[in-house]
Scaffold this motif. Structure first.
Motif, PDB file in Angstrom:
ATOM      1  N   LYS A  90       0.624   6.379  12.096  1.00 42.20           N
ATOM      2  CA  LYS A  90       2.062   6.186  11.993  1.00 42.20           C
ATOM      3  C   LYS A  90       2.400   4.725  11.665  1.00 42.20           C
ATOM      4  N   SER A  91       1.673   3.857  12.320  1.00 44.84           N
ATOM      5  CA  SER A  91       1.891   2.433  12.075  1.00 44.84           C
ATOM      6  C   SER A  91       1.545   2.077  10.628  1.00 44.84           C
ATOM      7  N   ARG A  93       1.601   4.127   8.036  1.00 43.46           N
ATOM      8  CA  ARG A  93       2.619   4.679   7.139  1.00 43.46           C
ATOM      9  C   ARG A  93       3.876   3.821   7.143  1.00 43.46           C
ATOM     10  N   LEU A  94       4.256   3.399   8.339  1.00 42.63           N
ATOM     11  CA  LEU A  94       5.460   2.587   8.483  1.00 42.63           C
ATOM     12  C   LEU A  94       5.302   1.248   7.762  1.00 42.63           C
ATOM     13  N   CYS A  97       5.476   2.035   4.001  1.00 41.15           N
ATOM     14  CA  CYS A  97       6.781   2.532   3.547  1.00 41.15           C
ATOM     15  C   CYS A  97       7.893   1.499   3.724  1.00 41.15           C
ATOM     16  N   ASN A  98       7.752   0.633   4.704  1.00 37.84           N
ATOM     17  CA  ASN A  98       8.831  -0.324   4.979  1.00 37.84           C
ATOM     18  C   ASN A  98       8.577  -1.718   4.434  1.00 37.84           C
ATOM     19  N   THR A 139      14.952   0.595   2.125  1.00 33.88           N
ATOM     20  CA  THR A 139      14.458   1.554   3.104  1.00 33.88           C
ATOM     21  C   THR A 139      15.524   1.813   4.155  1.00 33.88           C
ATOM     22  N   ASN A 141      15.097   1.556   7.195  1.00 33.20           N
ATOM     23  CA  ASN A 141      15.002   0.486   8.197  1.00 33.20           C
ATOM     24  C   ASN A 141      15.784  -0.748   7.754  1.00 33.20           C
TER      25      ASN A 141
END
Length: 345
Positions: A90-91, A93-94, A97-98, A139, A141
């Motif tokens: 998850k980290s 991907r984040l 993606c961010n 994004t 975020n």
DNA sequence: AAATAAAGCAACCGCCCTGGC
DNA sequence: GGCCAGGGCGGTTGCTTTATT
């Protein structure tokens, strides 16, 4: 946990996958089978995916490794690289993606982007992903942070103003507590930016957010020589935005270059919501109370669509801009630029 | 120069959904 | 139908930067 299923094999070359898995296993000393067994005993797919996944800021080495992984394998299957980096999938991907994806623009938000965010927030609420999709290369975020750190406060103030039209006339120029950070427009003289183009509502719910000196002088001006829009009736303005809940606020728009000290953040916000995100080619709506004034400092270049549509030749700017501003506002420009600064030492 | 506090933002958390098995 | 990993999403945290006193 390293997940390999048939669909993934369709996308990834078998040899490369084999090599990658071996590499991960050898580099991280991870017992893949044991890892899988542990996962079978965990119900949550989040924290327990990699119980010891590192946290905190990403190092350049980690970024480089993650970029290399995506270059070789494309986006997805974060579990593979997660093992190598000792991060959760998850980290990974984040982070991609961010931050790392080349599709993301990291520059400052523009006025138009802010408009879209404000508009869509009023329409849909905190649907950051939807709002982000309406922007280019941003994004969720980024949008969320933009809202939480900046726009939400401005929006709150404007909503408050709408609710209590006769509220107090707080002036952020004064009353700063020690250590409080002023908006950028109120920086000290040495770092204060040049005056910027703003549109100020001199009527309607934001009217009292314009400093009295600027509001009074400018709202009195009607057709000033050098006005950007010599014929106010032809000026395009978007329909009253959602910031005016009853859609009834009669507002006049004055556009001018002002020293930042004359424009409170809320007024600047009000100016932003006046700008159409996507100017319509249809005839401009009628605004019975429109008052227009525009001035340009020497050398000004504008990207204002409305202006360019009306004056494609881009008329020469005024030569004595400072003098004209002083005449209109009635304040010495040097003094104006020093407004908001306190000399306590 | 130090202290202070707001602004900015990366990163994390927890919940949920989806699709494969 | 249940389990699971991957992924999406909104909320929150905490660190760094910056402006100001």
């Amino acid at each position: 946990m390293v997940l390999i299923n048939n669909s993934h094999l369709n996308l990834l070359d078998d040899m490369e996958l084999s090599h990658l898995v071996n590499l991960i296993a050898s580099n991280s000393n991870v017992d893949l089978n044991q890892d899988a067994d542990e996962d079978q005993n965990n119900n949550s797919s989040d924290e327990h995916e990699r119980p010891n996944g590192r946290k905190g800021p990403w190092s350049p080495e980690e970024d480089s490794c993650l970029k290399d992984f995506v270059t070789r394998n494309g986006v997805g299957r974060w579990g593979l690289i997660a093992g190598e980096l000792d991060r959760t999938s998850k980290s990974c991907r984040l982070r991609w993606c961010n931050q790392l994806s080349p599709d993301i623009y990291h520059g400052p938000f523009t006025r138009k982007e802010d408009e879209i965010i404000i508009s869509m927030y009023e329409e849909r609420g905190s649907k950051w992903s939807q709002i982000a999709k309406a922007l280019e290369r941003r994004t969720d975020n980024q949008v969320k942070n933009r809202w939480n750190s900046n726009l939400s406060k401005v929006h709150r103030r404007s909503q408050k103003k709408v609710k209590s039209a006769k509220g107090s006339r707080a002036n952020p120029i004064r009353g700063n507590s020690k250590g409080s950070r002023r908006p950028a427009s109120f920086k000290s003289a040495s770092t204060r930016p040049a005056p910027t183009l703003v549109s100020i509502s001199t009527a309607g719910p934001f009217a009292d957010q314009v400093s009295p000196a600027a509001s009074l002088k400018i709202s009195e001006a009607r057709q000033f020589p050098g006005s950007r829009y010599r014929d106010p009736a032809s000026l395009y303005l978007p329909p009253a935005p959602a910031a005016y809940p009853d859609n009834s606020a009669p507002f006049a728009c004055v556009e001018a270059y002002l020293p930042p000290a004359f424009v409170t953040p809320a007024a600047h916000f009000a100016s932003q919501v006046h700008q159409p995100a996507n100017p319509s080619p249809s005839p401009a709506p009628a605004f019975n109370h429109l008052t227009s004034l525009s001035l340009f400092p020497p050398g000004h270049e504008t990207d204002d669509v409305n202006y360019l549509n009306q004056f494609p030749d881009h008329p020469a700017p005024l030569e004595n801009w400072t003098g004209l501003m002083e005449e209109i506002i009635g304040v010495d420009m040097e003094q104006a630029n020093g407004a908001g600064r306190k000399h306590t030492k």
